[in-house]
Enzyme design. Sequence first.
Site, PDB file in Angstrom:
ATOM      1  N   HIS A  90     -11.885 -15.041  80.874  1.00 32.98           N
ATOM      2  CA  HIS A  90     -10.930 -14.891  79.766  1.00 32.98           C
ATOM      3  C   HIS A  90      -9.635 -15.660  79.950  1.00 32.98           C
ATOM      4  O   HIS A  90      -8.671 -15.404  79.232  1.00 32.98           O
ATOM      5  CB  HIS A  90     -10.554 -13.418  79.565  1.00 32.98           C
ATOM      6  CG  HIS A  90     -11.662 -12.566  79.029  1.00 32.98           C
ATOM      7  ND1 HIS A  90     -11.882 -12.377  77.687  1.00 32.98           N
ATOM      8  CD2 HIS A  90     -12.616 -11.865  79.664  1.00 32.98           C
ATOM      9  CE1 HIS A  90     -12.915 -11.582  77.519  1.00 32.98           C
ATOM     10  NE2 HIS A  90     -13.383 -11.254  78.715  1.00 32.98           N
TER      11      HIS A  90
ATOM     12  N   LYS B  97       1.975 -10.424  70.032  1.00 32.37           N
ATOM     13  CA  LYS B  97       1.057 -10.638  71.154  1.00 32.37           C
ATOM     14  C   LYS B  97       1.833 -10.304  72.415  1.00 32.37           C
ATOM     15  O   LYS B  97       3.039 -10.090  72.348  1.00 32.37           O
ATOM     16  CB  LYS B  97       0.588 -12.091  71.204  1.00 32.37           C
ATOM     17  CG  LYS B  97       1.735 -13.116  71.036  1.00 32.37           C
ATOM     18  CD  LYS B  97       1.230 -14.548  70.936  1.00 32.37           C
ATOM     19  CE  LYS B  97       0.684 -14.951  69.605  1.00 32.37           C
ATOM     20  NZ  LYS B  97      -0.757 -15.169  69.597  1.00 32.37           N
ATOM     21  N   ARG B  98       1.165 -10.264  73.579  1.00 33.71           N
ATOM     22  CA  ARG B  98       1.932 -10.027  74.795  1.00 33.71           C
ATOM     23  C   ARG B  98       2.979 -11.114  74.990  1.00 33.71           C
ATOM     24  O   ARG B  98       2.812 -12.241  74.530  1.00 33.71           O
ATOM     25  CB  ARG B  98       0.991  -9.980  76.009  1.00 33.71           C
ATOM     26  CG  ARG B  98       0.281  -8.657  76.142  1.00 33.71           C
ATOM     27  CD  ARG B  98       1.252  -7.496  76.306  1.00 33.71           C
ATOM     28  NE  ARG B  98       1.813  -7.469  77.641  1.00 33.71           N
ATOM     29  CZ  ARG B  98       1.369  -6.716  78.645  1.00 33.71           C
ATOM     30  NH1 ARG B  98       0.362  -5.882  78.450  1.00 33.71           N
ATOM     31  NH2 ARG B  98       1.928  -6.770  79.827  1.00 33.71           N
TER      32      ARG B  98
ATOM     33  N   LYS C 281       2.674 -18.425  75.736  1.00 30.37           N
ATOM     34  CA  LYS C 281       2.519 -18.107  74.315  1.00 30.37           C
ATOM     35  C   LYS C 281       3.721 -18.596  73.503  1.00 30.37           C
ATOM     36  O   LYS C 281       3.709 -18.630  72.291  1.00 30.37           O
ATOM     37  CB  LYS C 281       2.314 -16.610  74.121  1.00 30.37           C
ATOM     38  CG  LYS C 281       0.998 -16.111  74.723  1.00 30.37           C
ATOM     39  CD  LYS C 281       0.831 -14.612  74.551  1.00 30.37           C
ATOM     40  CE  LYS C 281      -0.385 -14.027  75.254  1.00 30.37           C
ATOM     41  NZ  LYS C 281      -1.654 -14.244  74.546  1.00 30.37           N
TER      42      LYS C 281
ATOM     43  N   THR D  50      -7.194 -13.534  69.540  1.00 32.82           N
ATOM     44  CA  THR D  50      -7.956 -12.765  68.564  1.00 32.82           C
ATOM     45  C   THR D  50      -7.011 -12.282  67.461  1.00 32.82           C
ATOM     46  O   THR D  50      -7.443 -12.039  66.336  1.00 32.82           O
ATOM     47  CB  THR D  50      -8.644 -11.545  69.231  1.00 32.82           C
ATOM     48  OG1 THR D  50      -7.720 -10.941  70.135  1.00 32.82           O
ATOM     49  CG2 THR D  50      -9.891 -11.958  69.971  1.00 32.82           C
TER      50      THR D  50
ATOM     51  N   LYS E 256      -7.197 -11.990  63.136  1.00 32.20           N
ATOM     52  CA  LYS E 256      -6.817 -10.825  62.321  1.00 32.20           C
ATOM     53  C   LYS E 256      -5.909 -11.255  61.173  1.00 32.20           C
ATOM     54  O   LYS E 256      -6.014 -10.750  60.051  1.00 32.20           O
ATOM     55  CB  LYS E 256      -6.154  -9.758  63.199  1.00 32.20           C
ATOM     56  CG  LYS E 256      -7.132  -9.172  64.210  1.00 32.20           C
ATOM     57  CD  LYS E 256      -6.486  -8.408  65.355  1.00 32.20           C
ATOM     58  CE  LYS E 256      -7.505  -8.236  66.485  1.00 32.20           C
ATOM     59  NZ  LYS E 256      -6.911  -7.855  67.777  1.00 32.20           N
TER      60      LYS E 256
HETATM   61  C1  NBG Z   1      -7.205 -12.922  77.157  1.00 40.67           C
HETATM   62  C2  NBG Z   1      -6.844 -14.322  76.646  1.00 40.67           C
HETATM   63  C3  NBG Z   1      -6.954 -14.403  75.141  1.00 40.67           C
HETATM   64  C4  NBG Z   1      -8.318 -13.920  74.703  1.00 40.67           C
HETATM   65  C5  NBG Z   1      -8.576 -12.526  75.272  1.00 40.67           C
HETATM   66  C6  NBG Z   1      -9.943 -12.011  74.924  1.00 40.67           C
HETATM   67  C7  NBG Z   1      -6.814 -12.053  79.432  1.00 40.67           C
HETATM   68  C8  NBG Z   1      -7.040 -12.259  80.874  1.00 40.67           C
HETATM   69  N1  NBG Z   1      -7.279 -12.983  78.608  1.00 40.67           N
HETATM   70  O1  NBG Z   1      -6.764 -15.729  74.719  1.00 40.67           O
HETATM   71  O2  NBG Z   1      -5.538 -14.644  77.035  1.00 40.67           O
HETATM   72  O3  NBG Z   1      -8.399 -13.886  73.312  1.00 40.67           O
HETATM   73  O4  NBG Z   1      -8.479 -12.555  76.680  1.00 40.67           O
HETATM   74  O5  NBG Z   1     -10.927 -12.898  75.306  1.00 40.67           O
HETATM   75  O6  NBG Z   1      -6.240 -11.073  79.055  1.00 40.67           O
END
Ligand code: NBG
Length: 786
Positions: free
Chosen positions: A330, A518-519, A524, A626, A630
């Site tokens: 991920h 987002k975080r 980002k 993701t 949305k």
């Molecule tokens: C996150 C990515 C995102 C991705 C999500 C789900 C982690 C390690 N990764 O870009 O930063 O959409 O995983 O796949 O949290």
Amino acid sequence: MNNMADIMKRISLSTFGKSLADCNDKEKYIILSKSVMEDIIPKWIDSEKKFEGKKRAYYFSAEYLMGRSLTNNLINMKCKSEIESILKDMGICYSSMEEQEEDAGLGNGGLGRLGACFLDSAATLDYPLTGYGIRYEFGLFKQLFKDGFQIEVGDDWLEYPDPWSIRKQSESVRVSFADGDILAVPYDTPIIGYGQNTINTLRLWKSESFEKFNFREFNDQNYDLSVKEKNDAENITKVLYPNDEYEEGKKLRLKQQYFFVSASLQDLVRRHKARYDNFDNFAQLHAIQLNDTHPAVAIPELMRILTEIQNINWDKAWDIVTDVFAYTNHTLLAEALEQWFTGFYKTLIPSVYRIIEKINFQFVEELRAKGFKGCELDYYRIISHDHIKMAWLAIYGSKSINGVSQLHSDILKYKELNNWYKLSPQKFNNKTNGITQRRWLLKSNPELSDFITELLGSEDWITDLGQLKNLERFIDDEGVLNRFLEIKFTKKKQLADYILEKEKIEIDPNSIFDIQIKRLHEYKRQLLNAFNILDLYFKLKENPDLDIVPRTFIFGAKAAPGYVIAKGIIKYINDIKQLINNDSEISGKIKVVFVENYNVSYAERLFSAADVSEQISTAGKEASGTGNMKFMLNGTPTLGTYDGANIEMVKEAGEQNNFIFGLRTEDIEEITQNYNPRQEYETVSGLKRVVDTLIDGTFVGISACMYMEIYKSLLDGTNWRRPDVYFVMKDFESYRNAQQNINDAFKDRIGWAKKCWRNLANAGKFSSDRTIEQYAREIWDIEKVY
Ligand code: NBG
């Protein structure tokens, strides 16, 4: 739902010892949820039965970001309006009760929410998928702002018992650590597929001690010692690590990983043995997906169970293991790739460590036989420099490895994991992420959902999102487009009311709602957004008549508690908010909101009310994203870079309907060596002015130090990092231009609505139903069971 009212009255008496009328909203929420559970449970048991003897898939994940369940469950059971009216007859208001539910926030961000969307999709599609994970007593921290600083508070989501889970005491298992055994107690939550044909299970483990209370210590008046064992054991599942995209080598975290993985595997092995007397068909009946490397210890643990407990020979066991596991990567951030100090493994789980050594040895021998030597061979070692590389272990022990968007999977194949790709090309594949339309449209935007159903003449899109494509035929229908704009306005008004109530900020629903949620992470680039806002502000100060469409910039983000720069950026944006919102001279042309405690429930309100979706990560850094999907599903154009799934989204909806800017991965590769952000700083108009606000006293007080660090990271770098590693300065101008284009495009209301509509109509690919179909067919090899 027959006799709901009677069931509720009964549960009210037995649970709270008072009549329903005397219960408060929170209690009523629990009573209603328990009543719904009474309806679900028999169907759940039947659903479990229909999968018996069939191949099943298991999702191993340290995180599930479920959010609230009540409304989602009622929607999937197709009985929400019925329940609402029953309650109304009883004089109970549904929506005030709904708000009583705590978010189940057992995840950090996208990775955990993906797990939740996958469960919803698999159940809806009638695939046997069970989720396994950890029942954290405290989920992701609650965020408060104090003078603009993030403060973290424990998330006590179980203060009232969770009505959606059932403790299955009799199915507890023993997990052994070198320093003693722990009891793993499962809590099962039903995952109701849309239409209720299938109800799957999310099984989360809680850690407890075998000895709850030491009577001897108590008698000796050692009160602390009398409960020490209990407390130590319970600490394992006490709290979710709040790190997103960053790994911390903490012993407790390792204990969490091993704890839930071992419990889950023992559970599978026990069930298997109840039906079969050997393991010959184990791989034919089980597919286990590892959600990142957090559960990768499952590979040696299953080897241990098979070879040391079930007495299967090593080679045969290895064949089973490598046929069962699949691993999803991920991230592309180096700092997020898990490595564990061997010493931790040796002291906490020595028997598993020995297995990893054997796996490593076997692999090295295999490579030697293939002619690998020296550095070429060293690269692949799973144990190296006293560390275990969890990604290496996961890749070697799995039959499949996938990235989560096409770009990400390609970068893995051709760059980051190229050596592995060369070794086993057949293992590599892509599974572009998706989201469930049940939560992210049907639940969060009933107004738009109803309109879609009306236009398409059916509800089929709820389980077949590709149908949205048929909305394309209304692209020139102004009546339809105007209805869309009206619905968007309704959602914006709802959000404005909520923000007024929660954040005490008044925002204008006629302004452009420009949202980044987002975080908080440097890659980002919330900072890029902030710089542009400040630049706009300064321009408005110079020229109050500047012709711009009023804009509301909305942020929502939590920063990992130990991530100093990220916390600095939160404070900085909050300072900008204060400066701008309190400046009467710009007469409300721009406003800034930073919502407190961004979580799934807040997200539902934000996505559906957005005009602009900010997806502005440095190209090549966001594995997929993701949230981007949305927004798209709610008809919101993307302001984004060519990164992650943005690329595929724009391919579907058309680049002309979105606002793409900035460096691409190939540009970044080219310029990285010689990049000097000072050049941008000196030459890009207005850039120096905004960057200097970090140090010139625009914002004063105790945050100065944090800001200095941000400033230096942009212009000077550190001895471990180049200046402006995320190319904020380099992309500033092109971002600002894209923002100007949005301003201009927004004025043409019908033109704008068309862009929105194209995005909505082409969001079909990004349903997690599509993603789950691909996992099921291409990796798990499981069948639907009706
Ligand atoms: C996150 C990515 C995102 C991705 C999500 C789900 C982690 C390690 N990764 O870009 O930063 O959409 O995983 O796949 O949290």
